[in-house]
Design a protein around this motif. Structure first.
Motif, PDB file in Angstrom:
ATOM      1  N   ASP A   1     -19.922  20.620  11.828  1.00 52.34           N
ATOM      2  CA  ASP A   1     -18.934  20.933  10.787  1.00 52.34           C
ATOM      3  C   ASP A   1     -18.593  19.702   9.954  1.00 52.34           C
ATOM      4  O   ASP A   1     -18.555  18.567  10.448  1.00 52.34           O
TER       5      ASP A   1
ATOM      6  N   ARG B   1     -18.699  26.907   6.070  1.00 53.91           N
ATOM      7  CA  ARG B   1     -20.008  26.669   6.673  1.00 53.91           C
ATOM      8  C   ARG B   1     -21.132  27.342   5.889  1.00 53.91           C
ATOM      9  O   ARG B   1     -20.964  28.434   5.350  1.00 53.91           O
TER      10      ARG B   1
ATOM     11  N   GLN C   1     -24.299  29.393  10.758  1.00 51.27           N
ATOM     12  CA  GLN C   1     -23.505  29.453  11.994  1.00 51.27           C
ATOM     13  C   GLN C   1     -24.331  30.124  13.085  1.00 51.27           C
ATOM     14  O   GLN C   1     -24.559  31.328  13.047  1.00 51.27           O
TER      15      GLN C   1
ATOM     16  N   LEU D   1     -19.676  29.491  19.496  1.00 56.29           N
ATOM     17  CA  LEU D   1     -20.463  28.758  18.509  1.00 56.29           C
ATOM     18  C   LEU D   1     -21.369  27.760  19.214  1.00 56.29           C
ATOM     19  O   LEU D   1     -20.940  27.060  20.133  1.00 56.29           O
TER      20      LEU D   1
ATOM     21  N   VAL E   1     -23.401  24.592  13.801  1.00 54.25           N
ATOM     22  CA  VAL E   1     -23.132  25.091  12.447  1.00 54.25           C
ATOM     23  C   VAL E   1     -23.710  24.126  11.413  1.00 54.25           C
ATOM     24  O   VAL E   1     -23.996  22.963  11.711  1.00 54.25           O
TER      25      VAL E   1
ATOM     26  N   SER F   1     -28.154  33.640  11.586  1.00 56.32           N
ATOM     27  CA  SER F   1     -27.267  32.484  11.428  1.00 56.32           C
ATOM     28  C   SER F   1     -27.285  31.911  10.021  1.00 56.32           C
ATOM     29  O   SER F   1     -26.370  31.189   9.629  1.00 56.32           O
TER      30      SER F   1
END
Length: 351
Positions: A65, A86, A89, A103, A106, A136
């Motif tokens: 992140d 984001r 992910q 998670l 990311v 994702s």
């Protein structure tokens, strides 16, 4: 080049800033504390009380992140005020009966799906990984490790290519260095990758080969079944000397699906296309006349094992959807119960 530019910072991220502080990238997460790289150094950071109160757990920072942080006066510590929106992910459903999502990584450009060329090789598991990768927003790359221990890689490559249409596949050896340069080239230009796979596939050895140092501890696997122990116990982002970044993750034996309905279309496009060619739109693919799926199964065009895997994944997704709906309904009922209870407690104003 600024330090954060080495970690992938660009003008697109700059446009997403809405909170005070300076930008940084989360490279390590541990018990609600985050190691964040900024142009002013690496700080150990925690979430602001306001952010923690206003956001769900899935919106808390994860390795990869980009965040806006404020340095605490006189300390190498910071407070996180914003997690920038984001671009990708990668997640999985947490083990057990819960429908919560965990998670994994990311903001990654490539998800490197690692399987070793031994007992660990499992096409059905690879289909699950691919499903999550497509959903994702990242690009999957398949890495077949321990090539130096495999006399003939062709049977493995054929099985992979049969289920991973158009996905790059590399057979590599961390011991001899074969294929390592090709993987490094995928991350050129400060791209970010995440390395996923079961324990014992050689992820730590691969990270060491890519970084050119013994950065990660390596453990031997059991010879009888090729299973390994969890060498990596946390997720960590590593800046590679040749450029680019790699997120190392703990080994995953179990990979339960989240809401990957869109990923099914990409991961099983061959089955989905056959279903669209059936004579009847509501074909159940059993004994209906003009069923293109059954025709493909009978003439060998569609592998029976792949079709069973497709059906199993579809059932799991349907089950997840029902559980999510039930959880949402329960939350809504609880909310209105509380509203009713609070309204009864309020004093009635006399006229």
């Amino acid at each position: 080049m600024k330090k954060i530019e080495q970690y992938g910072w660009n003008s697109s991220w700059q446009e997403k800033i809405t909170a005070p502080g300076i930008p940084g990238r989360v490279t390590l997460e541990h018990k609600n504390l985050y190691r964040v790289v900024t142009d002013n150094g690496e700080w150990l950071c925690s979430l602001s009380g306001k952010y923690r109160h206003q956001h769900n757990r899935i919106e808390f920072p994860c390795v990869g992140d980009w965040v806006m942080v404020e340095q605490m006066p006189g300390e190498e510590k910071g407070i996180i005020h914003q997690v920038l929106h984001r671009t990708s992910q990668f997640s999985r459903k947490m083990a057990g009966e819960t429908s919560d999502i965990q998670l994994i990584a990311v903001n990654v450009d490539y998800v490197f799906l690692a399987m070793s060329l031994n007992h660990d090789f499992n096409v059905r598991r690879l289909e699950r990984y691919l499903l999550a990768a497509w959903d994702s927003g990242s690009n999957p790359v398949i890495v077949l490790t321990k090539k130096d221990q495999c006399a003939d890689t062709e049977p493995y490559l054929r099985q992979v290519e049969a289920v991973a249409f158009g996905v790059p596949v590399y057979a590599v050896s961390a011991l001899t260095g074969e294929g390592i340069e090709e993987l490094q080239q995928q991350l050129a230009g400060s791209k970010t990758g995440a390395l996923l796979g079961s324990s014992g596939v050689g992820k730590s050895s691969l990270i060491n080969a890519l970084s050119g140092s013994e950065r990660m501890m390596v453990q031997n696997i059991r010879e009888d079944d090729s299973k390994g122990r969890h060498t990596t116990t946390h997720r960590e982002m590593i800046l590679l000397p040749e450029g680019g970044l790699m997120i190392d993750t703990p080994g995953m034996r179990e990979f339960q699906l989240g809401d990957y309905s869109e990923g099914v279309e990409a991961g099983f496009s061959d089955v989905e296309d056959l279903a669209l060619a059936c004579r009847f739109r509501d074909c159940a693919h059993n004994d209906e006349p003009g069923c293109r799926v059954q025709e493909a199964l009978q003439n060998g065009e569609l592998d029976a094992g792949r079709y069973r895997s497709y059906l199993k994944l579809k059932r799991e997704l349907a089950h997840m959807e029902r559980k999510s709906d039930a959880a949402a309904q329960k939350t809504e009922r609880s909310k209105w119960k509380q509203v009713t209870k609070d309204s009864r407690k309020r004093p009635v104003k006399k006229r």
